[in-house]
Motif scaffolding. Structure first.
Motif, mmCIF file in Angstrom:
data_model
loop_
_atom_site.group_PDB
_atom_site.id
_atom_site.type_symbol
_atom_site.label_atom_id
_atom_site.label_comp_id
_atom_site.label_asym_id
_atom_site.label_seq_id
_atom_site.Cartn_x
_atom_site.Cartn_y
_atom_site.Cartn_z
ATOM 1 N N SER A 30 47.934 37.444 45.915
ATOM 2 C CA SER A 30 48.854 36.773 44.999
ATOM 3 C C SER A 30 50.282 37.293 45.111
ATOM 4 O O SER A 30 51.239 36.508 45.141
ATOM 5 N N PRO A 31 50.509 38.635 45.197
ATOM 6 C CA PRO A 31 51.894 39.117 45.368
ATOM 7 C C PRO A 31 52.545 38.590 46.640
ATOM 8 O O PRO A 31 53.739 38.273 46.646
ATOM 9 N N LEU A 32 51.767 38.487 47.718
ATOM 10 C CA LEU A 32 52.309 37.984 48.975
ATOM 11 C C LEU A 32 52.712 36.521 48.843
ATOM 12 O O LEU A 32 53.779 36.110 49.305
ATOM 13 N N LEU A 33 51.860 35.729 48.194
ATOM 14 C CA LEU A 33 52.170 34.313 48.001
ATOM 15 C C LEU A 33 53.376 34.133 47.085
ATOM 16 O O LEU A 33 54.211 33.254 47.308
ATOM 17 N N SER A 34 53.494 34.983 46.070
ATOM 18 C CA SER A 34 54.650 34.901 45.170
ATOM 19 C C SER A 34 55.934 35.235 45.910
ATOM 20 O O SER A 34 56.963 34.572 45.730
ATOM 21 N N SER A 35 55.869 36.277 46.758
ATOM 22 C CA SER A 35 57.051 36.644 47.542
ATOM 23 C C SER A 35 57.442 35.536 48.507
ATOM 24 O O SER A 35 58.627 35.243 48.692
ATOM 25 N N ALA A 36 56.440 34.902 49.120
ATOM 26 C CA ALA A 36 56.722 33.809 50.056
ATOM 27 C C ALA A 36 57.340 32.618 49.333
ATOM 28 O O ALA A 36 58.268 31.982 49.841
ATOM 29 N N ARG A 48 47.454 28.061 54.792
ATOM 30 C CA ARG A 48 45.997 28.156 54.856
ATOM 31 C C ARG A 48 45.464 29.095 53.785
ATOM 32 O O ARG A 48 44.389 28.866 53.211
ATOM 33 N N LEU A 49 46.214 30.164 53.488
ATOM 34 C CA LEU A 49 45.776 31.103 52.452
ATOM 35 C C LEU A 49 45.784 30.437 51.077
ATOM 36 O O LEU A 49 44.876 30.648 50.271
ATOM 37 N N ARG A 50 46.806 29.641 50.820
ATOM 38 C CA ARG A 50 46.859 28.959 49.524
ATOM 39 C C ARG A 50 45.697 27.981 49.376
ATOM 40 O O ARG A 50 45.129 27.833 48.284
ATOM 41 N N ALA A 51 45.361 27.315 50.462
ATOM 42 C CA ALA A 51 44.276 26.337 50.392
ATOM 43 C C ALA A 51 42.918 27.004 50.197
ATOM 44 O O ALA A 51 42.023 26.447 49.550
ATOM 45 N N SER A 52 42.760 28.205 50.747
ATOM 46 C CA SER A 52 41.464 28.877 50.687
ATOM 47 C C SER A 52 41.385 29.942 49.613
ATOM 48 O O SER A 52 40.348 30.594 49.469
ATOM 49 N N GLN A 53 42.473 30.149 48.861
ATOM 50 C CA GLN A 53 42.465 31.209 47.857
ATOM 51 C C GLN A 53 41.528 30.857 46.706
ATOM 52 O O GLN A 53 41.524 29.744 46.197
ATOM 53 N N LYS A 54 40.758 31.845 46.293
ATOM 54 C CA LYS A 54 39.845 31.689 45.176
ATOM 55 C C LYS A 54 40.441 32.353 43.942
ATOM 56 O O LYS A 54 41.155 33.348 44.052
ATOM 57 N N PRO A 55 40.126 31.852 42.759
ATOM 58 C CA PRO A 55 40.648 32.486 41.541
ATOM 59 C C PRO A 55 40.183 33.932 41.444
ATOM 60 O O PRO A 55 39.032 34.259 41.724
ATOM 61 N N THR A 56 41.115 34.806 41.056
ATOM 62 C CA THR A 56 40.794 36.231 40.941
ATOM 63 C C THR A 56 39.932 36.468 39.711
ATOM 64 O O THR A 56 40.246 36.024 38.605
ATOM 65 N N THR A 57 38.835 37.175 39.861
ATOM 66 C CA THR A 57 37.920 37.481 38.761
ATOM 67 C C THR A 57 37.835 38.985 38.575
ATOM 68 O O THR A 57 38.246 39.775 39.420
ATOM 69 N N SER A 58 37.266 39.371 37.463
ATOM 70 C CA SER A 58 37.104 40.800 37.172
ATOM 71 C C SER A 58 36.047 41.437 38.044
ATOM 72 O O SER A 58 35.954 42.651 38.126
#
Length: 318
Positions: free
Chosen positions: A90-96, A70-80
């Motif tokens: 993003s680190p959590l998703l990379s670890s998963a 669900r987090l991947r589906a709802s994740q928005k691009p990181t902006t400044s």
């Protein structure tokens, strides 16, 4: 109840805080742990191992995988312009993702211990136009996978489907030549077994299974010997005071390259040798001391397999 996203992020935050506190303890010059680092090292390794196990368990659970989907589906691009209240996952998703790939690899190596693949010999003069069949054998011991073993086969005889071992990385203690002679007979000279002439046919499947059985048995025997050495603390320094004087077993080692014979040496001078079969059972044992053979210890050693030999050796000690 499904764990929430905040719980997963909190777990990672706590782990980072724990690493920071450990680094802080190590940097304190006046701290007694710095003067005696051997007191700190086991604690640090234990804490890191526990943290790694917990993180692996959390990331591998179905509830966590569903939450991450669900987090991947709802994740928005990181902006400044990302505000401080928003958390970068993003680190959590990379670890998963890395954990999922690692789990898939372990599952494959566990269920498919034998893998075949094709390679090409770059030598322009190689037999059969350089076509080589590769076999990969995966073996795990003590909860870890050892380096894979490889066997390369080719077809050196024109017009025949007979295989021959071209190259391999199997340990020298494994009787690979004998297994190849039995399951991959190809004859010598002008006679090529495998056809109707000798009534023998090659069986690649049985050959590979036999090789893997030998490799697994070898690693299991080596692992048991190492476990016995740890159990009797043979690799630790002997102290003349206290418990160091209570040591009964002086040494336990493999007596041959295949580790099918185990040599046991007692402190009182007795020396024993046990013969272990392919199934890990102790078939024969001889223990000799100053007064001749110790048949009571021999019966105790032969009473079961290698895994319980440590406990049986202690039966007559205390």
């Amino acid at each position: 109840m499904l764990p929430s996203t905040d719980d997963s992020i909190l777990e990672d935050t706590v782990g980072a805080q724990l690493d920071s506190e450990i680094s802080s303890l190590q940097s304190q010059s006046k701290h007694p742990l710095r003067t005696h680092p051997f007191h700190l090292t086991p604690l640090v390794l234990s804490l890191k191992a526990a943290r790694k196990t917990q993180a692996t368990t959390i990331l591998s659970s179905r509830a966590t995988q569903a939450t991450l989907s669900r987090l991947r589906a709802s994740q928005k691009p990181t902006t400044s312009h990302q505000t401080s209240s928003e958390t970068d996952i993003s680190p959590l998703l990379s670890s998963a993702t890395a954990q999922a790939a690692h789990s898939t690899e372990n599952l494959y190596r566990t269920c498919a211990g034998i893998t075949t693949f094709r390679i090409r010999d770059p030598d322009p003069h190689a037999v059969d136009s350089g076509h080589v069949l590769g076999i990969r054998i995966d073996v795990s011991t003590s909860g870890k996978f050892v380096r894979p073993y490889y066997i390369m086969l080719n077809k050196p005889w024109a017009g025949k489907e007979l295989l021959r071992v071209h190259r391999h990385t199997v340990p020298a203690c494994i009787p690979l030549a004998a297994l190849a002679e039995r399951w991959l007979p190809n004859g010598k000279g002008a006679v090529a077994m495998g056809g109707k002439e000798m009534g023998k046919k090659q069986d690649l499947s049985r050959f590979v299974r036999a090789v893997r059985r030998e490799v697994v048995g070898y690693h299991n025997r080596i692992s048991i010997i190492k476990g016995l050495r740890r159990e009797f603390k043979l690799d630790e320094k002997v102290s003349r005071k206290g418990k160091g004087r209570e040591r009964i077993i002086a040494d336990i080692t493999a007596a041959d390259a295949e580790a099918k014979q185990v040599r046991i040496e007692w402190v009182d001078g007795r020396i024993g040798r046990a013969v272990v079969d392919d199934r890990g059972e102790v078939g024969k044992c001889v223990v000799v001391g100053e007064d001749g053979r110790d048949r009571e210890v021999e019966r105790r050693v032969v009473a079961g397999g290698m895994e319980g030999i440590g406990e049986r050796l202690r039966e007559g000690m205390y």
